[in-house]
Design an enzyme around this catalytic site. Sequence first.
Site, PDB file in Angstrom:
ATOM      1  N   ARG A  75      -3.927   2.218  17.006  1.00 27.23           N
ATOM      2  CA  ARG A  75      -3.650   0.750  16.587  1.00 27.23           C
ATOM      3  C   ARG A  75      -4.602   0.081  15.386  1.00 27.23           C
ATOM      4  O   ARG A  75      -5.826   0.713  15.719  1.00 27.23           O
ATOM      5  CB  ARG A  75      -3.406  -0.278  17.900  1.00 27.23           C
ATOM      6  CG  ARG A  75      -2.514   0.163  19.118  1.00 27.23           C
ATOM      7  CD  ARG A  75      -2.456  -0.697  19.909  1.00 27.23           C
ATOM      8  NE  ARG A  75      -1.837  -2.104  19.448  1.00 27.23           N
ATOM      9  CZ  ARG A  75      -0.648  -2.408  19.678  1.00 27.23           C
ATOM     10  NH1 ARG A  75       0.184  -1.715  20.415  1.00 27.23           N
ATOM     11  NH2 ARG A  75      -0.111  -3.878  19.278  1.00 27.23           N
ATOM     12  N   ARG A 115      -7.516  -1.008  20.122  1.00 25.46           N
ATOM     13  CA  ARG A 115      -7.612  -1.546  21.382  1.00 25.46           C
ATOM     14  C   ARG A 115      -7.954  -0.503  22.363  1.00 25.46           C
ATOM     15  O   ARG A 115      -8.547  -0.822  23.369  1.00 25.46           O
ATOM     16  CB  ARG A 115      -6.676  -2.661  21.536  1.00 25.46           C
ATOM     17  CG  ARG A 115      -5.351  -2.006  22.063  1.00 25.46           C
ATOM     18  CD  ARG A 115      -4.138  -2.973  22.715  1.00 25.46           C
ATOM     19  NE  ARG A 115      -4.111  -4.023  21.661  1.00 25.46           N
ATOM     20  CZ  ARG A 115      -2.729  -4.598  21.929  1.00 25.46           C
ATOM     21  NH1 ARG A 115      -2.059  -4.356  22.876  1.00 25.46           N
ATOM     22  NH2 ARG A 115      -2.509  -5.362  20.965  1.00 25.46           N
ATOM     23  N   ASN A 133       1.551  10.277  27.164  1.00 24.78           N
ATOM     24  CA  ASN A 133       0.655   9.354  26.557  1.00 24.78           C
ATOM     25  C   ASN A 133      -0.406   8.808  27.112  1.00 24.78           C
ATOM     26  O   ASN A 133      -0.298   8.404  28.338  1.00 24.78           O
ATOM     27  CB  ASN A 133       1.660   8.186  26.206  1.00 24.78           C
ATOM     28  CG  ASN A 133       1.104   6.901  25.162  1.00 24.78           C
ATOM     29  OD1 ASN A 133      -0.028   6.631  25.376  1.00 24.78           O
ATOM     30  ND2 ASN A 133       1.552   6.501  24.246  1.00 24.78           N
ATOM     31  N   THR A 160       4.117  -1.603  22.519  1.00 29.40           N
ATOM     32  CA  THR A 160       5.081  -1.779  21.620  1.00 29.40           C
ATOM     33  C   THR A 160       6.274  -2.526  21.871  1.00 29.40           C
ATOM     34  O   THR A 160       7.101  -2.069  22.887  1.00 29.40           O
ATOM     35  CB  THR A 160       5.581  -0.318  20.842  1.00 29.40           C
ATOM     36  OG1 THR A 160       4.053   0.469  20.752  1.00 29.40           O
ATOM     37  CG2 THR A 160       6.236  -0.433  19.638  1.00 29.40           C
ATOM     38  N   HIS A 203      -3.572   4.836  27.917  1.00 27.72           N
ATOM     39  CA  HIS A 203      -3.963   3.891  28.846  1.00 27.72           C
ATOM     40  C   HIS A 203      -5.353   4.617  29.863  1.00 27.72           C
ATOM     41  O   HIS A 203      -6.200   3.898  30.223  1.00 27.72           O
ATOM     42  CB  HIS A 203      -3.034   3.734  30.033  1.00 27.72           C
ATOM     43  CG  HIS A 203      -1.960   2.824  29.393  1.00 27.72           C
ATOM     44  ND1 HIS A 203      -2.541   1.765  28.503  1.00 27.72           N
ATOM     45  CD2 HIS A 203      -0.787   2.487  29.646  1.00 27.72           C
ATOM     46  CE1 HIS A 203      -1.399   1.003  28.160  1.00 27.72           C
ATOM     47  NE2 HIS A 203      -0.460   1.500  28.885  1.00 27.72           N
ATOM     48  N   HIS A 215      -1.819   6.484  20.335  1.00 20.87           N
ATOM     49  CA  HIS A 215      -1.414   5.353  19.364  1.00 20.87           C
ATOM     50  C   HIS A 215      -2.485   4.910  18.730  1.00 20.87           C
ATOM     51  O   HIS A 215      -3.305   4.250  19.487  1.00 20.87           O
ATOM     52  CB  HIS A 215      -0.433   4.292  20.195  1.00 20.87           C
ATOM     53  CG  HIS A 215       0.012   3.132  19.290  1.00 20.87           C
ATOM     54  ND1 HIS A 215       0.785   2.252  19.720  1.00 20.87           N
ATOM     55  CD2 HIS A 215      -0.228   3.126  18.133  1.00 20.87           C
ATOM     56  CE1 HIS A 215       1.227   1.314  18.791  1.00 20.87           C
ATOM     57  NE2 HIS A 215       0.569   1.837  17.716  1.00 20.87           N
ATOM     58  N   HIS A 275       9.491   4.907  26.304  1.00 23.23           N
ATOM     59  CA  HIS A 275       8.946   3.376  26.591  1.00 23.23           C
ATOM     60  C   HIS A 275       9.639   3.163  28.043  1.00 23.23           C
ATOM     61  O   HIS A 275      10.823   3.173  27.943  1.00 23.23           O
ATOM     62  CB  HIS A 275       9.644   2.409  25.499  1.00 23.23           C
ATOM     63  CG  HIS A 275       8.634   1.282  25.729  1.00 23.23           C
ATOM     64  ND1 HIS A 275       7.390   1.140  24.850  1.00 23.23           N
ATOM     65  CD2 HIS A 275       8.589   0.325  26.396  1.00 23.23           C
ATOM     66  CE1 HIS A 275       6.985   0.096  25.139  1.00 23.23           C
ATOM     67  NE2 HIS A 275       7.431  -0.485  26.058  1.00 23.23           N
ATOM     68  N   GLU A 298       1.015   8.144  17.271  1.00 26.24           N
ATOM     69  CA  GLU A 298       2.172   6.930  17.038  1.00 26.24           C
ATOM     70  C   GLU A 298       1.204   6.172  16.212  1.00 26.24           C
ATOM     71  O   GLU A 298      -0.109   5.826  16.263  1.00 26.24           O
ATOM     72  CB  GLU A 298       2.333   6.160  18.413  1.00 26.24           C
ATOM     73  CG  GLU A 298       3.141   6.888  19.261  1.00 26.24           C
ATOM     74  CD  GLU A 298       3.373   6.393  20.767  1.00 26.24           C
ATOM     75  OE1 GLU A 298       3.881   6.814  21.449  1.00 26.24           O
ATOM     76  OE2 GLU A 298       2.947   5.319  20.890  1.00 26.24           O
ATOM     77  N   GLU A 358      12.849   8.434  17.879  1.00 22.95           N
ATOM     78  CA  GLU A 358      12.513   8.205  19.193  1.00 22.95           C
ATOM     79  C   GLU A 358      13.224   7.128  19.552  1.00 22.95           C
ATOM     80  O   GLU A 358      12.971   5.903  19.069  1.00 22.95           O
ATOM     81  CB  GLU A 358      11.054   8.198  19.359  1.00 22.95           C
ATOM     82  CG  GLU A 358      10.811   7.998  20.838  1.00 22.95           C
ATOM     83  CD  GLU A 358       9.389   7.967  21.355  1.00 22.95           C
ATOM     84  OE1 GLU A 358       8.796   8.956  20.637  1.00 22.95           O
ATOM     85  OE2 GLU A 358       8.920   7.071  22.055  1.00 22.95           O
TER      86      GLU A 358
HETATM   87  N1  PXP Z   1       7.012   6.007  22.629  1.00 19.98           N
HETATM   88  C1  PXP Z   1       6.186   4.940  21.804  1.00 19.98           C
HETATM   89  C2  PXP Z   1       6.787   4.891  20.406  1.00 19.98           C
HETATM   90  C3  PXP Z   1       5.279   3.992  22.640  1.00 19.98           C
HETATM   91  O1  PXP Z   1       4.947   3.080  21.579  1.00 19.98           O
HETATM   92  C4  PXP Z   1       5.198   4.118  23.621  1.00 19.98           C
HETATM   93  C5  PXP Z   1       4.105   3.024  24.363  1.00 19.98           C
HETATM   94  O2  PXP Z   1       2.726   3.365  23.844  1.00 19.98           O
HETATM   95  C6  PXP Z   1       5.742   4.870  24.771  1.00 19.98           C
HETATM   96  C7  PXP Z   1       6.406   5.978  24.082  1.00 19.98           C
HETATM   97  C8  PXP Z   1       5.248   5.207  25.929  1.00 19.98           C
HETATM   98  O3  PXP Z   1       5.793   4.274  26.725  1.00 19.98           O
HETATM   99  P1  PXP Z   1       5.272   3.854  28.474  1.00 19.98           P
HETATM  100  O4  PXP Z   1       3.835   3.707  28.224  1.00 19.98           O
HETATM  101  O5  PXP Z   1       5.983   2.678  28.671  1.00 19.98           O
HETATM  102  O6  PXP Z   1       5.763   5.178  28.811  1.00 19.98           O
END
Ligand code: PXP
Length: 248
Positions: free
Chosen positions: A53, A57, A8, A109, A11, A51, A198, A78, A159
């Site tokens: 959103r 953001r 992901n 999330t 960031h 993601h 997550h 996402e 998930e």
């Molecule tokens: N899976 C989903 C559905 C999420 O919303 C997120 C956070 O954006 C993640 C995985 C990844 O989580 P983390 O950034 O804590 O690794």
Amino acid sequence: MSLHLGVNIDHVATLRQARYRTMHGAHNVEPSILKAALEAEAAGAHSITIHLRADRRHIVDDDVYLLRREIGTMMNLEMGNTPEIIGIALEVKPHFVCMVPENREEVTTEGGLDVVGQKASLHASVSQLEANGTRVSMFIDPDLDQVRASAEIGASMIELHTGTFANELGEKRQAEALRLKAAAELGQSLGLQINAGHGLTTKNLPELFIVPHLAELNIGHSIVARSVFVGLRKAIQEMLEAMKGYPA
Ligand code: PXP
């Protein structure tokens, strides 16, 4: 099949937006979300997770279209179940969509999607997306009713939300790992692909490995945080190395 990693990169966009939110297309905008995706792929990522959103953001619409064109692996988008974002997903045709709950105020999330409470609207969206060639996942807490509801609305995947597992320690973490295990077992028996994500880190992964049937982990924060010190490629390679401990 070995355990897959979806990286992901939201960031990376968070960092870009911190300075250049209003300057898209300007010559000095950095860091490049595309370079980050290609670097993740070079490191061995199996898919790129972003993601989109409602408040844009971090990831913005242009990122979604650019990455869909340019990446060589799979795109996992996402998103919240809203007509606007569903419309974009139908146009972009990502390989996977993961439906998540979305509150404007949340930092990230929080909590899983209430599939039980929104069966009709989720079923309609899942049908549209799956008919359009996208496999759909439900981001849910390890709750057996949510697993059953996900199968009933025709999702291909779930998930499992590992946030509570990641935030707890000791016996509480172990208890959550057992909940995740039960949810994974039920999901598998209902024909669902089981993913998780997550708050996962190289440190907490070994305790997750009692959860069977895992196909893919989606990990962002800890990889991007670690990349500040060792670079994105090494951070992803470290995560892939930690994932090798998952029983085949
Ligand atoms: N899976 C989903 C559905 C999420 O919303 C997120 C956070 O954006 C993640 C995985 C990844 O989580 P983390 O950034 O804590 O690794």
